[in-house]
Design an enzyme around this catalytic site. Structure first.
Site, PDB file in Angstrom:
ATOM      1  N   LYS A  39       0.755  -0.971   0.049  1.00  0.00           N
ATOM      2  CA  LYS A  39       0.051   0.117   0.019  1.00  0.00           C
ATOM      3  C   LYS A  39       0.824   1.188   0.109  1.00  0.00           C
ATOM      4  CE  LYS A  39      -3.706  -2.205   2.268  1.00  0.00           C
ATOM      5  NZ  LYS A  39      -4.774  -2.234   3.607  1.00  0.00           N
ATOM      6  N   PHE A  69     -16.003   2.848   6.572  1.00  0.00           N
ATOM      7  CA  PHE A  69     -14.423   3.187   6.075  1.00  0.00           C
ATOM      8  C   PHE A  69     -14.193   3.139   4.823  1.00  0.00           C
ATOM      9  CE2 PHE A  69     -14.636  -1.649   6.921  1.00  0.00           C
ATOM     10  CZ  PHE A  69     -13.955  -1.969   5.631  1.00  0.00           C
ATOM     11  N   THR A  79      -4.655  -7.660  10.709  1.00  0.00           N
ATOM     12  CA  THR A  79      -5.260  -6.194  10.146  1.00  0.00           C
ATOM     13  C   THR A  79      -4.724  -5.078  10.934  1.00  0.00           C
ATOM     14  OG1 THR A  79      -6.891  -7.552   9.074  1.00  0.00           O
ATOM     15  CG2 THR A  79      -6.992  -4.945   9.127  1.00  0.00           C
ATOM     16  N   ARG A 137       3.044  -6.572   8.908  1.00  0.00           N
ATOM     17  CA  ARG A 137       2.234  -5.139   9.799  1.00  0.00           C
ATOM     18  C   ARG A 137       3.023  -4.807  11.090  1.00  0.00           C
ATOM     19  NH1 ARG A 137      -3.512  -7.635   7.463  1.00  0.00           N
ATOM     20  NH2 ARG A 137      -3.388  -6.444   5.763  1.00  0.00           N
ATOM     21  N   HIS A 171      -2.050  -5.414   1.613  1.00  0.00           N
ATOM     22  CA  HIS A 171      -3.252  -6.272   1.419  1.00  0.00           C
ATOM     23  C   HIS A 171      -2.884  -7.680   0.768  1.00  0.00           C
ATOM     24  CE1 HIS A 171      -7.289  -6.884  -0.308  1.00  0.00           C
ATOM     25  NE2 HIS A 171      -6.722  -7.528  -1.356  1.00  0.00           N
TER      26      HIS A 171
END
EC number: 2.7.4.6
Length: 146
Positions: A11, A59, A93, A104, A117
């Site tokens: 991302k 969102f 997540t 992450r 993702h």
């Protein structure tokens, strides 16, 4: 476990932090082969189409805004159990809940800017891969161990 394909996206926050190579290296180390890859800046229409499943969620607009805020790296990864393996490498997540050593946990700022993702099922992987890559842009090959 079968050889499968999954979509991975680095991302805008991951690109901005300069961790593209580190993310790809983690996939390769885990036996996931990049068989298609491109850097692009998603248009609003592309991001809305890709995340259409979330259109009714609160969102959605923020997600589209974030995903169009800078370049992304789109990849098709191939390997045994690719979907599950990719999700394990990415981590939860929410980076605050992600296991140590996951992408992450190591690179993400928060649940919105969570660096990567990955497809959540083999069925969705097929849909997501075909959204960004025609079959002619995917190049499978055999790894030769160094």
């Amino acid at each position: 476990m079968a050889n499968e394909r999954t979509l991975s996206i680095i991302k805008p926050d991951g690109v901005e932090k300069g961790v593209i190579g580190q993310v790809i290296a983690r996939f390769e180390k885990a036996g996931l082969k990049p068989i298609a890859m491109k850097m692009t800046h998603l248009s609003q229409a592309e991001a809305e189409g890709f995340y259409a499943v979330h259109k009714a969620r609160p969102f959605f607009n923020d997600l589209v805004k974030f995903m169009t805020s800078g370049p992304v790296v789109l990849m098709v990864l191939e390997g045994e159990g690719a979907v599950a393996k990719n999700r394990e490498i990415m981590g939860a997540t929410d980076p605050a809940k992600a296991a140590a050593g996951t992408i992450r946990k190591d690179f993400a700022s928060n649940i919105e800017k969570n660096t990567v993702h990955g497809s959540d099922s083999a069925e969705n992987a097929k849909i997501e891969v075909s959204y960004f890559f025609p079959e002619t842009a995917i190049h499978t090959y055999e790894w030769k161990k160094a």
